[in-house]
Design an enzyme around this catalytic site. Structure first.
Site, PDB file in Angstrom:
ATOM      1  N   ASN A   1     -33.241  73.767  65.665  1.00  7.44           N
ATOM      2  CA  ASN A   1     -32.402  74.226  64.553  1.00  7.44           C
ATOM      3  C   ASN A   1     -33.201  74.709  63.343  1.00  7.44           C
ATOM      4  O   ASN A   1     -32.711  75.535  62.575  1.00  7.44           O
ATOM      5  CB  ASN A   1     -31.365  73.157  64.176  1.00  7.44           C
ATOM      6  CG  ASN A   1     -31.990  71.868  63.753  1.00  7.44           C
ATOM      7  OD1 ASN A   1     -33.170  71.637  63.983  1.00  7.44           O
ATOM      8  ND2 ASN A   1     -31.211  71.000  63.132  1.00  7.44           N
TER       9      ASN A   1
ATOM     10  N   GLU B   1     -36.816  61.338  63.195  1.00 10.12           N
ATOM     11  CA  GLU B   1     -35.751  61.851  62.331  1.00 10.12           C
ATOM     12  C   GLU B   1     -34.624  62.261  63.259  1.00 10.12           C
ATOM     13  O   GLU B   1     -34.745  63.238  63.990  1.00 10.12           O
ATOM     14  CB  GLU B   1     -36.246  63.029  61.494  1.00 10.12           C
ATOM     15  CG  GLU B   1     -37.340  62.661  60.497  1.00 10.12           C
ATOM     16  CD  GLU B   1     -36.951  61.562  59.523  1.00 10.12           C
ATOM     17  OE1 GLU B   1     -35.746  61.285  59.357  1.00 10.12           O
ATOM     18  OE2 GLU B   1     -37.864  60.947  58.947  1.00 10.12           O
TER      19      GLU B   1
ATOM     20  N   CYS C   1     -28.925  68.309  60.786  1.00 11.12           N
ATOM     21  CA  CYS C   1     -28.745  66.852  60.819  1.00 11.12           C
ATOM     22  C   CYS C   1     -28.070  66.381  59.535  1.00 11.12           C
ATOM     23  O   CYS C   1     -27.404  65.351  59.534  1.00 11.12           O
ATOM     24  CB  CYS C   1     -30.084  66.177  61.001  1.00 11.12           C
ATOM     25  SG  CYS C   1     -31.296  66.732  59.814  1.00 11.12           S
TER      26      CYS C   1
ATOM     27  N   GLU D   1     -40.710  61.629  56.212  1.00 13.00           N
ATOM     28  CA  GLU D   1     -41.420  62.903  56.235  1.00 13.00           C
ATOM     29  C   GLU D   1     -41.357  63.550  54.851  1.00 13.00           C
ATOM     30  O   GLU D   1     -40.549  63.191  54.009  1.00 13.00           O
ATOM     31  CB  GLU D   1     -40.770  63.837  57.254  1.00 13.00           C
ATOM     32  CG  GLU D   1     -40.797  63.249  58.653  1.00 13.00           C
ATOM     33  CD  GLU D   1     -40.635  64.298  59.723  1.00 13.00           C
ATOM     34  OE1 GLU D   1     -41.622  64.978  60.035  1.00 13.00           O
ATOM     35  OE2 GLU D   1     -39.525  64.432  60.247  1.00 13.00           O
TER      36      GLU D   1
HETATM   37  P1  NDP Z   1     -33.158  66.878  71.633  1.00 15.83           P
HETATM   38  O1  NDP Z   1     -33.373  65.470  71.266  1.00 15.83           O
HETATM   39  O2  NDP Z   1     -32.560  67.171  72.931  1.00 15.83           O
HETATM   40  O3  NDP Z   1     -34.538  67.700  71.640  1.00 15.83           O
HETATM   41  C1  NDP Z   1     -35.478  67.597  70.612  1.00 15.83           C
HETATM   42  C2  NDP Z   1     -36.856  67.839  71.217  1.00 15.83           C
HETATM   43  O4  NDP Z   1     -37.167  66.790  72.138  1.00 15.83           O
HETATM   44  C3  NDP Z   1     -36.956  69.131  72.037  1.00 15.83           C
HETATM   45  O5  NDP Z   1     -38.252  69.656  71.906  1.00 15.83           O
HETATM   46  C4  NDP Z   1     -36.720  68.638  73.447  1.00 15.83           C
HETATM   47  O6  NDP Z   1     -37.225  69.494  74.453  1.00 15.83           O
HETATM   48  C5  NDP Z   1     -37.495  67.330  73.427  1.00 15.83           C
HETATM   49  N1  NDP Z   1     -37.088  66.366  74.447  1.00 15.83           N
HETATM   50  C6  NDP Z   1     -35.960  66.344  75.192  1.00 15.83           C
HETATM   51  N2  NDP Z   1     -35.969  65.260  76.008  1.00 15.83           N
HETATM   52  C7  NDP Z   1     -37.128  64.603  75.778  1.00 15.83           C
HETATM   53  C8  NDP Z   1     -37.703  63.392  76.287  1.00 15.83           C
HETATM   54  N3  NDP Z   1     -37.090  62.657  77.205  1.00 15.83           N
HETATM   55  N4  NDP Z   1     -38.895  62.993  75.807  1.00 15.83           N
HETATM   56  C9  NDP Z   1     -39.533  63.713  74.853  1.00 15.83           C
HETATM   57  N5  NDP Z   1     -39.045  64.864  74.336  1.00 15.83           N
HETATM   58  C10 NDP Z   1     -37.854  65.301  74.777  1.00 15.83           C
HETATM   59  O7  NDP Z   1     -32.367  67.483  70.397  1.00 15.83           O
HETATM   60  P2  NDP Z   1     -31.897  68.978  70.145  1.00 15.83           P
HETATM   61  O8  NDP Z   1     -32.996  69.934  70.357  1.00 15.83           O
HETATM   62  O9  NDP Z   1     -30.678  69.163  70.954  1.00 15.83           O
HETATM   63  O10 NDP Z   1     -31.595  68.966  68.556  1.00 15.83           O
HETATM   64  C11 NDP Z   1     -30.366  68.595  68.016  1.00 15.83           C
HETATM   65  C12 NDP Z   1     -30.365  67.119  67.588  1.00 15.83           C
HETATM   66  O11 NDP Z   1     -31.440  66.844  66.717  1.00 15.83           O
HETATM   67  C13 NDP Z   1     -29.130  66.718  66.839  1.00 15.83           C
HETATM   68  O12 NDP Z   1     -28.619  65.524  67.339  1.00 15.83           O
HETATM   69  C14 NDP Z   1     -29.571  66.518  65.389  1.00 15.83           C
HETATM   70  O13 NDP Z   1     -28.852  65.596  64.677  1.00 15.83           O
HETATM   71  C15 NDP Z   1     -30.991  66.147  65.528  1.00 15.83           C
HETATM   72  N6  NDP Z   1     -31.766  66.624  64.369  1.00 15.83           N
HETATM   73  C16 NDP Z   1     -32.187  65.730  63.424  1.00 15.83           C
HETATM   74  C17 NDP Z   1     -32.867  66.128  62.304  1.00 15.83           C
HETATM   75  C18 NDP Z   1     -33.350  65.146  61.283  1.00 15.83           C
HETATM   76  O14 NDP Z   1     -34.195  65.482  60.496  1.00 15.83           O
HETATM   77  N7  NDP Z   1     -32.869  63.918  61.234  1.00 15.83           N
HETATM   78  C19 NDP Z   1     -33.172  67.555  62.088  1.00 15.83           C
HETATM   79  C20 NDP Z   1     -32.708  68.399  63.131  1.00 15.83           C
HETATM   80  C21 NDP Z   1     -32.027  67.944  64.223  1.00 15.83           C
HETATM   81  P3  NDP Z   1     -36.273  70.626  75.105  1.00 15.83           P
HETATM   82  O15 NDP Z   1     -35.881  71.523  74.010  1.00 15.83           O
HETATM   83  O16 NDP Z   1     -37.173  71.258  76.082  1.00 15.83           O
HETATM   84  O17 NDP Z   1     -35.125  69.902  75.721  1.00 15.83           O
END
Ligand code: NDP
Length: 484
Positions: free
Chosen positions: A152, A249, A283, A463
């Protein structure tokens, strides 16, 4: 910038191909391909960690001021390439061009900010109980950091992790989200072009399995992750079990309280931004509006009017105020949660899927308002990652604060009021990491700590701001007495 828009893995300063290229489709025009990436294989990820370990001694031996020079130069390169990167971001992720430009500018500032931290005090000298003793604190880098990021904010979130990691002397293995490897790769290219030595940042676009491999790898000293709650908790379990540092986060369920004395115009402007910016895929997006019963109906009506007036479409087009969601799957998931809330008894005030044929099958969802009095509905407790908000009436400040805190999340909250006592109470009593008074839940400054409490985060340093350094360094106590 590479006109063909392809990215592979960067290992020890060399771009490498992994698995067969995967096409990346535009969220606004799903039949059009933005570019391709070659996912990192497990073997490449293994090499990436080895390269980061090998590069660590020389990188940590440089002064932080020299390291910061490279980060500053990368900031200038991103600024020079800003318009091309912003357009790529809009095509790859879907946000509007204005939002992408904003993200690029913020990334430039973030890199500069963390570079300036190179000049901050390296430690503190304390009075000693021994008159000849010199007692002081001293910081050293943590070591090799794995940075795992979401789609995002495909440029900014990686920047706010990599910049402090690098300035404070760590080497990095960076795994971007699979939806946005092209923009993430632009940060890596800028660092390389700025003179980053080989192996200091290694880039492994690939599936979640590559992320999981990094987290389990005993050669990784720290993991910084932004993303979903279930993945974050899995990472926390694996990394902490082997003694690695972890920073998470995660999501939020951010409430905005609108009290009877609020300036409604001010509140509405902030609420529209809080729910719809980034198509609600933030988020910190506003998920619940807790409106005082005396203004509830007026607020609901006015918010619906503003949502219905928003121009939805391809973010590259002038005048578009909200782009598509990142994928058809994401849009369908959000849509299903809205439908389920309606089945549970919520009223759909406005919104839902957009079927305008002129929109080329893009993954759109109109800004959506649900109204209910039932705070226990799933939509009032679980994060729905799209432009959807639930409006609920409350009878006073006490109820509003109790309801606001009544989810397991604790990322951001907003209160709209002129009452000084309530404003002071908000900072104390709202159980969130970021409190916003008379402004949107989505606002944050890069030089203040960013992060949440409870299920939104993990124990440890937040962060951004000065606290970023606490995650990327280890603090030692050092006692020196003269040689006898
Ligand atoms: P995911 O948790 O699916 O993915 C985040 C990252 O983790 C991606 O690079 C993903 O790879 C990777 N990933 C997926 N599975 C694993 C695993 N088992 N082990 C290690 N890494 C893994 O989230 P989204 O990309 O769907 O992002 C949206 C979510 O993130 C929302 O729930 C949102 O609330 C949260 N978010 C929180 C923020 C904050 O600052 N608190 C900021 C932005 C988002 P791949 O893309 O290849 O699946």
């Amino acid at each position: 910038m590479d006109a063909t828009h392809h990215v592979g893995s960067l290992i020890d300063g060399t771009w490498r191909e992994g698995a067969d290229p995967v096409a990346l489709h535009e969220p606004a025009h799903p039949t059009q391909v933005v570019g391709t990436f070659s996912p990192a294989t497990s073997a490449l990820a293994d090499e990436a960690v080895a390269a980061a370990r090998a590069a660590l001694p020389a990188w940590r031996a440089m002064t932080s001021i020299d390291r910061a020079r490279i980060v500053r130069k990368a900031a200038s390169l991103i600024e020079d390439r800003g318009e091309a990167i912003a357009r790529l971001m809009t095509r790859e992720e879907g946000k509007t061009l204005a939002e992408s430009r904003g993200e690029v500018h913020r990334t430039v500032d973030t890199l500069h900010y963390h570079a300036t931290q190179a000049w901050s005090a390296a430690g503190t000298v304390y009075t000693s109980s021994n008159p000849v003793e010199h007692a002081a604190t001293h910081r050293v880098p943590v070591g090799v950091v794995a940075a795992i990021t979401p789609w995002n904010f495909p440029l900014l979130i990686p920047a706010w992790k990599l910049a402090p990691a690098l300035v404070h002397g760590n080497t990095v293995v960076f795994k971007p989200a699979s939806f946005t490897p092209l923009v993430a790769g632009e940060l890596v290219r800028a660092l390389l072009d700025a003179g980053l030595p080989d192996g200091v940042v290694n880039f492994v676009p690939g599936s979640g399995a590559i992320g999981a491999q990094l987290v389990a790898d005993g050669r990784i000293d720290a993991v910084t992750f932004t993303g979903s709650e279930p993945v974050g908790r899995e990472i926390q379990t694996v990394a902490t079990a082997r003694g690695a540092k972890v920073q998470l986060e995660l999501g939020g369920h951010n409430p905005a309280i609108v009290l009877a004395d609020a300036n409604l115009e001010q509140a509405l402007t902030a609420l529209v931004a809080g729910v719809t910016s980034g198509s609600g895929q933030k988020c910190t997006a506003t998920r619940r509006i807790l409106a005082h019963r005396s203004i509830h109906d007026e607020l609901l009506g006015q918010l619906a009017k503003r949502f219905e007036a928003l121009v939805i479409g391809d973010g590259l087009q002038d005048g578009v105020q909200m782009g598509p969601l990142v994928s058809g799957h994401a849009r369908d998931e959000v849509d299903a949660e809205v439908a389920s809330a309606v089945r549970e008894g919520a009223e759909l005030v406005t919104g839902g899927p957009v079927t305008d044929p002129a929109l080329d099958g893009g993954h759109y969802l109109a800004p959506t308002i649900l109204a209910t009095t039932d705070h226990t509905l799933r939509i009032c407790r679980e994060e729905v990652f799209g432009p959807v908000v639930t409006v609920l009436p409350v009878d006073g400040v006490d109820e509003a604060f109790d309801r606001a805190n009544d989810t397991r999340f604790g990322l951001a909250a907003a209160v709209f009021t002129a009452d000084e006592q309530v404003i002071r109470r908000a900072a104390d009593d709202l159980a969130v990491g970021m409190v916003n008074v008379n402004c949107s839940t989505t606002g944050s400054e890069l030089h203040l700590p960013f992060g949440g409490m409870r299920a939104s985060s993990a124990p440890g340093p937040k962060e951004q701001g000065e606290t970023a350094r606490d995650f990327y360094t280890e603090l030692k106590a050092v006692y020196v007495v003269p040689a006898g």
